[in-house]
Design an enzyme around this catalytic site. Structure first.
Site, mmCIF file in Angstrom:
data_model
loop_
_atom_site.group_PDB
_atom_site.id
_atom_site.type_symbol
_atom_site.label_atom_id
_atom_site.label_comp_id
_atom_site.label_asym_id
_atom_site.label_seq_id
_atom_site.Cartn_x
_atom_site.Cartn_y
_atom_site.Cartn_z
ATOM 1 N N THR A 97 0.633 -1.256 0.082
ATOM 2 C CA THR A 97 -0.149 0.010 0.117
ATOM 3 C C THR A 97 0.892 1.370 -0.087
ATOM 4 O O THR A 97 0.424 2.384 -0.547
ATOM 5 C CB THR A 97 -0.830 0.013 1.189
ATOM 6 O OG1 THR A 97 -1.756 -1.301 0.939
ATOM 7 C CG2 THR A 97 -1.589 1.199 1.226
ATOM 8 N N THR A 139 2.042 -4.594 4.298
ATOM 9 C CA THR A 139 1.718 -4.822 5.782
ATOM 10 C C THR A 139 1.224 -6.082 6.013
ATOM 11 O O THR A 139 1.205 -6.721 7.126
ATOM 12 C CB THR A 139 0.898 -3.876 6.433
ATOM 13 O OG1 THR A 139 -0.413 -3.631 5.869
ATOM 14 C CG2 THR A 139 1.473 -2.607 6.508
ATOM 15 N N ASP A 140 0.479 -6.585 4.977
ATOM 16 C CA ASP A 140 0.061 -8.052 5.207
ATOM 17 C C ASP A 140 0.733 -9.182 5.548
ATOM 18 O O ASP A 140 0.552 -10.063 6.444
ATOM 19 C CB ASP A 140 -1.014 -8.649 4.003
ATOM 20 C CG ASP A 140 -1.933 -7.540 3.556
ATOM 21 O OD1 ASP A 140 -2.385 -6.730 4.474
ATOM 22 O OD2 ASP A 140 -2.855 -7.945 2.775
ATOM 23 N N SER A 173 1.862 -7.437 -0.787
ATOM 24 C CA SER A 173 2.610 -8.262 0.113
ATOM 25 C C SER A 173 1.746 -9.868 0.134
ATOM 26 O O SER A 173 2.859 -10.869 0.432
ATOM 27 C CB SER A 173 3.026 -7.858 1.305
ATOM 28 O OG SER A 173 1.571 -7.829 2.174
#
Ligand code: ASP
Length: 324
Positions: free
Chosen positions: A12, A86-87, A54
């Site tokens: 993101t 961030t995942d 990710s």
């Protein structure tokens, strides 16, 4: 002046919102073009290594990232910042923590709001990560994760909220430091780390979550030659429903290492309960209890151990050791 290498991998932080409000990847990473406030204080080099959401990151890609950082260390950079979705950020961070020599600061960051959204946190987090990577106190702390003015260890940090900017937390132990007035301040020391160098990554390491009424079906589905290892997120302090036991026993008989962690957000898996499917029985059966790691990180640790050709008691020692 310190030389910091920024490696961009996507996520993101590199994306933008379109007219329909959807968050989409860009061909050119907006964050890579930004003139950060630390200009003049830091010699920043940029490598747009990947441009991936990710969920598209794999252990093979993590390994390429490790190799890129090894080259940077050999080239003499003072620190590395990695921007990442961030995942799966916590998995990449921990993979690097386990496999890189602990010689220069390596700091991962990301964003919960894309580059053109109101209140976008990307540039701010990126700038913090650079200043952390350039701080002498950041040496020897393992791989770090910088988000929302907090500094977390790769070993214990986890994403806890789907959208909130305050998503990264370290349950049980808390963050290792904070960023205040653009400077890193540490309040905790990281205990001992053990580096496990690898030259490839194995496949076939799986993660299953236990649930009320679970039976052996999913375990039996993994009973084949492709399976190299399994992590079970057990219930509570590390227990599983009794109906799963025959299939778990079969996997063990086929020499598939099985690691047990807890599906709880806080705490560690231990041999506390002595009933059918309790932690005491599971340990006796041969499961490896891994303290303090969540399921996805225990899977990374098992994968790294197997990629380092660890077997038997050495595999058990490495994976169960809570402080590496
Ligand atoms: N889905 C995004 C990703 O991991 C989330 C983010 O970057 O914050 O790529």
């Amino acid at each position: 002046m310190k030389t910091i290498l920024a490696i961009h991998t996507g996520g993101t932080i590199s994306m933008s919102q379109n007219e329909k409000g959807e968050v989409v990847p860009n061909n050119e990473n907006p964050i890579a073009k930004e003139q950060v406030i630390l200009k003049g204080q830091i010699n920043l080099i940029t490598d747009n290594l990947f441009n991936l959401p990710s969920p598209h990151i794999t252990p093979q890609i993590m390994f390429k990232l490790k190799q890129r950082i090894m080259k940077a260390i050999a080239d003499g950079v003072d620190g590395v910042v990695i921007t990442h979705g961030t995942d799966t950020l916590e998995e990449t961070a921990y993979f690097l923590d386990l496999t890189l020599p602990n010689t220069i600061p390596v700091v991962l960051t990301g964003a919960m709001r894309s580059s053109n959204e109101v209140g976008s946190d990307g540039l701010y987090n990126f700038q913090n990560a650079i200043s952390i990577a350039a701080t002498p106190e950041s040496y020897g702390k393992g791989v770090l994760v910088a988000m929302n003015d907090e500094i977390h260890t790769a070993r214990f940090v986890t994403k806890t909220h789907t959208t909130n900017v305050d998503t990264f937390r370290t349950p049980t132990f808390g963050p290792i430091g904070i960023v205040t007035q653009h400077k890193a301040k540490y309040f905790q020391e990281l205990i001992r780390t053990e580096v496990c160098d690898i030259d490839h990554v194995v496949e076939g390491v799986y993660l299953l979550k236990a649930y009320a009424g679970m039976n052996g079906d999913l375990f039996s589905a993994l009973d084949n030659e492709k399976t190299r290892g399994l992590v079970i997120e057990g219930l509570g302090a590390g227990n599983v429903p009794p109906q799963t036991l025959p299939a778990i026993q079969q996997l063990l008989e086929h020499h598939i290492p099985i690691v047990l962690v807890s599906r709880c957000y806080n705490g560690v898996a231990q041999q506390i309960y002595d009933y059918v499917g309790g932690g005491i029985q599971l340990e006796k059966m041969g499961l490896i209890l891994c303290q303090g790691l969540n399921g996805q990180k225990a899977r990374i640790k098992l994968l790294v151990a197997l990629s380092n050709n660890k077997v038997g008691t050495e595999l058990r020692r490495f994976v169960s050791n809570a402080v590496s």
